[in-house]
Motif scaffolding. Structure first.
Motif, PDB file in Angstrom:
ATOM      1  N   SER A 167       7.059  -4.210   9.111  1.00 23.33           N
ATOM      2  CA  SER A 167       8.107  -3.250   8.775  1.00 23.33           C
ATOM      3  C   SER A 167       9.111  -3.777   7.762  1.00 23.33           C
ATOM      4  CB  SER A 167       8.848  -2.846  10.040  1.00 23.33           C
ATOM      5  OG  SER A 167       9.524  -3.986  10.545  1.00 23.33           O
ATOM      6  N   ARG A 168       8.774  -4.868   7.074  1.00 27.42           N
ATOM      7  CA  ARG A 168       9.729  -5.412   6.104  1.00 27.42           C
ATOM      8  C   ARG A 168      10.066  -4.365   5.056  1.00 27.42           C
ATOM      9  NH1 ARG A 168       9.368 -10.718   3.172  1.00 27.42           N
ATOM     10  NH2 ARG A 168      11.306  -9.808   2.511  1.00 27.42           N
ATOM     11  N   GLY A 169      11.314  -4.416   4.631  1.00 25.08           N
ATOM     12  CA  GLY A 169      11.811  -3.392   3.722  1.00 25.08           C
ATOM     13  C   GLY A 169      11.026  -3.303   2.429  1.00 25.08           C
ATOM     14  N   ARG A 170      10.711  -4.443   1.828  1.00 28.32           N
ATOM     15  CA  ARG A 170      10.133  -4.395   0.491  1.00 28.32           C
ATOM     16  C   ARG A 170       8.980  -5.392   0.348  1.00 28.32           C
ATOM     17  NH1 ARG A 170      14.385  -3.252  -4.142  1.00 28.32           N
ATOM     18  NH2 ARG A 170      15.533  -1.591  -3.144  1.00 28.32           N
ATOM     19  N   SER A 171       7.982  -4.996  -0.413  1.00 29.00           N
ATOM     20  CA  SER A 171       6.892  -5.911  -0.727  1.00 29.00           C
ATOM     21  C   SER A 171       7.333  -6.806  -1.886  1.00 29.00           C
ATOM     22  CB  SER A 171       5.656  -5.113  -1.134  1.00 29.00           C
ATOM     23  OG  SER A 171       5.961  -4.343  -2.276  1.00 29.00           O
ATOM     24  N   MET A 172       6.522  -7.815  -2.191  1.00 29.69           N
ATOM     25  CA  MET A 172       6.822  -8.722  -3.308  1.00 29.69           C
ATOM     26  C   MET A 172       6.933  -7.923  -4.604  1.00 29.69           C
ATOM     27  SD  MET A 172       7.137 -12.000  -3.785  1.00 29.69           S
ATOM     28  CE  MET A 172       6.299 -13.499  -4.207  1.00 29.69           C
ATOM     29  N   MET A 175       4.359 -11.145   3.078  1.00 27.16           N
ATOM     30  CA  MET A 175       5.424 -10.357   2.477  1.00 27.16           C
ATOM     31  C   MET A 175       5.647  -9.066   3.253  1.00 27.16           C
ATOM     32  SD  MET A 175       6.814 -12.235   0.405  1.00 27.16           S
ATOM     33  CE  MET A 175       7.994 -11.008  -0.121  1.00 27.16           C
ATOM     34  N   SER A 176       4.728  -8.130   3.195  1.00 28.73           N
ATOM     35  CA  SER A 176       4.975  -6.908   3.955  1.00 28.73           C
ATOM     36  C   SER A 176       3.764  -6.498   4.789  1.00 28.73           C
ATOM     37  CB  SER A 176       5.371  -5.775   3.015  1.00 28.73           C
ATOM     38  OG  SER A 176       4.418  -5.672   1.998  1.00 28.73           O
ATOM     39  N   ASP A 177       2.668  -7.224   4.643  1.00 25.09           N
ATOM     40  CA  ASP A 177       1.463  -6.852   5.384  1.00 25.09           C
ATOM     41  C   ASP A 177       0.984  -8.106   6.118  1.00 25.09           C
ATOM     42  OD1 ASP A 177      -1.093  -6.275   6.220  1.00 25.09           O
ATOM     43  OD2 ASP A 177      -1.611  -5.111   4.448  1.00 25.09           O
ATOM     44  N   SER A 178       1.404  -8.260   7.357  1.00 27.81           N
ATOM     45  CA  SER A 178       1.153  -9.521   8.048  1.00 27.81           C
ATOM     46  C   SER A 178      -0.319  -9.707   8.426  1.00 27.81           C
ATOM     47  CB  SER A 178       2.048  -9.647   9.277  1.00 27.81           C
ATOM     48  OG  SER A 178       1.833  -8.555  10.126  1.00 27.81           O
ATOM     49  N   SER A 179      -1.038  -8.607   8.680  1.00 26.70           N
ATOM     50  CA  SER A 179      -2.447  -8.791   9.052  1.00 26.70           C
ATOM     51  C   SER A 179      -3.238  -9.252   7.824  1.00 26.70           C
ATOM     52  CB  SER A 179      -3.038  -7.508   9.627  1.00 26.70           C
ATOM     53  OG  SER A 179      -2.765  -6.435   8.770  1.00 26.70           O
ATOM     54  N   GLU A 180      -2.869  -8.759   6.656  1.00 20.86           N
ATOM     55  CA  GLU A 180      -3.524  -9.197   5.420  1.00 20.86           C
ATOM     56  C   GLU A 180      -3.229 -10.679   5.189  1.00 20.86           C
ATOM     57  OE1 GLU A 180      -5.704  -7.952   3.834  1.00 20.86           O
ATOM     58  OE2 GLU A 180      -5.686  -8.511   1.728  1.00 20.86           O
ATOM     59  N   GLY A 217       0.822  -1.207   0.000  1.00 16.02           N
ATOM     60  CA  GLY A 217       0.000   0.000   0.000  1.00 16.02           C
ATOM     61  C   GLY A 217       0.857   1.258   0.000  1.00 16.02           C
ATOM     62  N   LYS A 218       2.158   1.080   0.229  1.00 15.23           N
ATOM     63  CA  LYS A 218       3.031   2.266   0.323  1.00 15.23           C
ATOM     64  C   LYS A 218       3.819   2.491  -0.962  1.00 15.23           C
ATOM     65  CE  LYS A 218       3.921   0.789   4.990  1.00 15.23           C
ATOM     66  NZ  LYS A 218       4.873  -0.176   5.476  1.00 15.23           N
ATOM     67  N   GLU A 219       3.647   1.589  -1.949  1.00 19.07           N
ATOM     68  CA  GLU A 219       4.504   1.652  -3.140  1.00 19.07           C
ATOM     69  C   GLU A 219       4.374   2.944  -3.936  1.00 19.07           C
ATOM     70  OE1 GLU A 219       2.655  -0.964  -2.465  1.00 19.07           O
ATOM     71  OE2 GLU A 219       4.065  -2.621  -2.172  1.00 19.07           O
ATOM     72  N   GLU A 220       3.157   3.522  -3.958  1.00 19.95           N
ATOM     73  CA  GLU A 220       2.961   4.735  -4.749  1.00 19.95           C
ATOM     74  C   GLU A 220       3.993   5.790  -4.364  1.00 19.95           C
ATOM     75  OE1 GLU A 220       1.120   4.486  -7.125  1.00 19.95           O
ATOM     76  OE2 GLU A 220      -0.386   2.991  -6.583  1.00 19.95           O
ATOM     77  N   TYR A 221       4.346   5.775  -3.058  1.00 19.96           N
ATOM     78  CA  TYR A 221       5.245   6.815  -2.551  1.00 19.96           C
ATOM     79  C   TYR A 221       6.711   6.437  -2.708  1.00 19.96           C
ATOM     80  CZ  TYR A 221       0.693   7.630  -0.595  1.00 19.96           C
ATOM     81  OH  TYR A 221      -0.653   7.801  -0.465  1.00 19.96           O
ATOM     82  N   SER A 222       6.951   5.139  -2.892  1.00 21.18           N
ATOM     83  CA  SER A 222       8.352   4.719  -2.896  1.00 21.18           C
ATOM     84  C   SER A 222       8.816   4.223  -4.259  1.00 21.18           C
ATOM     85  CB  SER A 222       8.544   3.617  -1.853  1.00 21.18           C
ATOM     86  OG  SER A 222       7.734   2.518  -2.192  1.00 21.18           O
ATOM     87  N   GLY A 230      -7.591  -4.795  -7.785  1.00 22.06           N
ATOM     88  CA  GLY A 230      -7.780  -3.389  -7.423  1.00 22.06           C
ATOM     89  C   GLY A 230      -7.852  -3.186  -5.922  1.00 22.06           C
ATOM     90  N   ALA A 231      -7.338  -4.172  -5.158  1.00 26.74           N
ATOM     91  CA  ALA A 231      -7.471  -4.092  -3.699  1.00 26.74           C
ATOM     92  C   ALA A 231      -6.827  -2.847  -3.108  1.00 26.74           C
ATOM     93  CB  ALA A 231      -6.869  -5.347  -3.059  1.00 26.74           C
ATOM     94  N   ARG A 232      -5.747  -2.367  -3.727  1.00 24.08           N
ATOM     95  CA  ARG A 232      -5.062  -1.207  -3.143  1.00 24.08           C
ATOM     96  C   ARG A 232      -4.922  -0.061  -4.143  1.00 24.08           C
ATOM     97  NH1 ARG A 232      -2.881  -3.042   1.852  1.00 24.08           N
ATOM     98  NH2 ARG A 232      -1.911  -5.085   1.717  1.00 24.08           N
ATOM     99  N   GLY A 233      -5.902   0.057  -5.034  1.00 24.39           N
ATOM    100  CA  GLY A 233      -5.817   1.174  -5.977  1.00 24.39           C
ATOM    101  C   GLY A 233      -6.721   0.936  -7.170  1.00 24.39           C
ATOM    102  N   VAL A 234      -6.814   1.947  -8.016  1.00 23.05           N
ATOM    103  CA  VAL A 234      -7.687   1.840  -9.185  1.00 23.05           C
ATOM    104  C   VAL A 234      -6.953   1.113 -10.303  1.00 23.05           C
ATOM    105  CG1 VAL A 234      -9.024   3.151 -10.864  1.00 23.05           C
ATOM    106  CG2 VAL A 234      -8.762   4.005  -8.534  1.00 23.05           C
ATOM    107  N   VAL A 235      -7.635   0.145 -10.907  1.00 22.52           N
ATOM    108  CA  VAL A 235      -7.028  -0.647 -11.974  1.00 22.52           C
ATOM    109  C   VAL A 235      -7.955  -0.635 -13.177  1.00 22.52           C
ATOM    110  CG1 VAL A 235      -6.495  -3.032 -12.602  1.00 22.52           C
ATOM    111  CG2 VAL A 235      -5.659  -2.114 -10.456  1.00 22.52           C
ATOM    112  N   THR A 236      -7.402  -0.474 -14.371  1.00 20.33           N
ATOM    113  CA  THR A 236      -8.271  -0.414 -15.553  1.00 20.33           C
ATOM    114  C   THR A 236      -8.320  -1.736 -16.314  1.00 20.33           C
ATOM    115  OG1 THR A 236      -6.407   0.487 -16.754  1.00 20.33           O
ATOM    116  CG2 THR A 236      -8.038   2.072 -15.949  1.00 20.33           C
ATOM    117  N   ALA A 237      -7.375  -2.651 -16.014  1.00 23.63           N
ATOM    118  CA  ALA A 237      -7.363  -3.935 -16.736  1.00 23.63           C
ATOM    119  C   ALA A 237      -8.616  -4.738 -16.384  1.00 23.63           C
ATOM    120  CB  ALA A 237      -6.127  -4.725 -16.347  1.00 23.63           C
TER     121      ALA A 237
END
Ligand code: SAM
Length: 338
Positions: free
Chosen positions: A328-333, A204-209, A37-42, A140-147
């Motif tokens: 707090s893992r550094g990177r998502s998949m 991977m980076s979101d353990s509650s998910e 969920g943080k990728e847009e910023y990174s 589209g779970a974490r954003g808008v997707v057009t596919a």
């Protein structure tokens, strides 16, 4: 320094001959299990991402050291422009016996023939659902997707027509999201001669998910939609890709069950990963990696590059440790490259 033949053998005697190359950290999908969920910023700036020539130089050197199998991945590899040019550059090395790509296939239809002509051997395609409404929810779970799901299914047909075969279909099993349509996915794959693999969701980076979605393979193998189609009493064939493969009862194919969580396969792991920003990582769940981009950009000698590669190989743990409670893992998949 060890002689070149042993550079890619890790501390535990595993010879690493398989390199996954992430060509971008961008993706046209936003699946919850793959993103934080943080990728847009990174997202990396274009200049941070390895150029095709830098990837070619790295793969050429690693092929000399023993890599024979390369998989292009991402992010979504087809987002990267002129990917067929990179395929040709890697094929031209001459010693890569198996050159494949993992894709969500939404952009594959217009590219399939070009990629085959450039030298791509086959594709692995992610397909978690066959229902359009669910597709929208999953990708589209974490954003808008057009596919659309239709784009993906058209991509699969195009891959079959272009002979990017045998096609492998990967479905991540998600509790309450797609666990009631595994039988339909088996039928779809079997009708097309595609090799289906069900994959346990990894934290991977979101353990509650992950806790919400994870379903152990032992439980999957007892579902009536599986037992009615798959001969679960047969002796499973275990392949290098860590899938336990069982035959379909109708004789029309097989299904692979990949259980990275409940049945670890670290002892047979032969993989290294190159992230899109040039970090070499020897273990998916470990956050340790080695930056080789700076060396590539400052005209490091071959020997200096080999030393960095060796450093990454020596970081490979005997068993990869997942973190089940820490977000707090550094990177998502998405950012590492699946
Ligand atoms: N965009 C491409 C795609 O969708 O196939 C390639 C990159 S994607 C990261 C590669 C593979 O990783 C996909 O098959 C995806 O399902 C899988 N994947 C991502 N996150 C995962 C997770 N938490 N557990 C299991 N598989 C995962």
């Amino acid at each position: 320094m060890t002689d070149n033949n042993a550079i890619l053998t890790d501390k535990f005697g595993r010879a690493l001959n398989y390199l996954r190359v992430s060509v971008t950290d961008r993706c046209n999908h936003r699946c919850s299990y793959c993103t934080s969920g943080k990728e847009e910023y990174s997202q990396k700036a274009r200049t941070d991402i390895l150029s095709y020539d830098e990837i070619r130089r790295t793969v050429t050197l690693m092929a000399k050291l023993g890599i024979t199998k390369v998989r292009l991945t991402g992010g979504e590899p087809l987002i990267r422009k002129d990917l067929d040019q990179l395929v040709t550059m890697i094929k031209d090395i001459g010693t890569i016996e198996d050159l494949t790509m993992t894709t969500n296939a939404a952009l594959l239809k217009p590219m399939a023939r070009k990629l085959k002509a450039a030298g791509l051997d086959r594709v692995n395609i992610s397909l978690d659902t066959l229902r359009e409404d669910r597709f929208k929810d999953i990708v589209g779970a974490r954003g808008v997707v057009t596919a659309t799901l239709k784009d993906v299914l058209d991509g699969i047909e195009a891959a079959i027509e272009a002979d990017l075969t045998p096609i492998k279909l990967n479905a991540v099993i998600m509790r309450t999201i797609n666990d009631d349509e595994l039988g339909d996915i088996i039928d779809y794959a079997s009708e097309r001669g595609a090799r289906l693999r069900f994959i346990e969701c990894m934290p991977m980076s979101d353990s509650s998910e992950w806790k919400r979605l994870y379903m152990p393979m032992e439980e999957v193998l007892k579902l009536p939609q599986i037992t009615s189609r798959v001969d679960t009493s047969a002796v499973a064939i275990k392949d290098r890709a860590a899938a336990y493969t069982l035959p379909l009862k109708n004789g029309n194919g097989t299904v692979g069950f990949v259980s990275p969580m409940s049945n670890r396969f670290c002892d047979s792991c032969n993989r290294l990963r190159l992230t899109s920003d040039g970090r070499l990582r020897a273990c998916l769940p470990s956050d340790k990696d080695v930056d080789i981009r700076d060396a590539l950009r400052t005209n490091a000698t071959e020997q200096e590059l080999i030393e960095l590669i060796r450093k990454a190989v020596l970081m490979k743990p005997e068993v990869g440790e997942y973190n089940y409670d820490d977000d707090s893992r550094g990177r998502s998949m998405l950012q590492i490259g699946g």
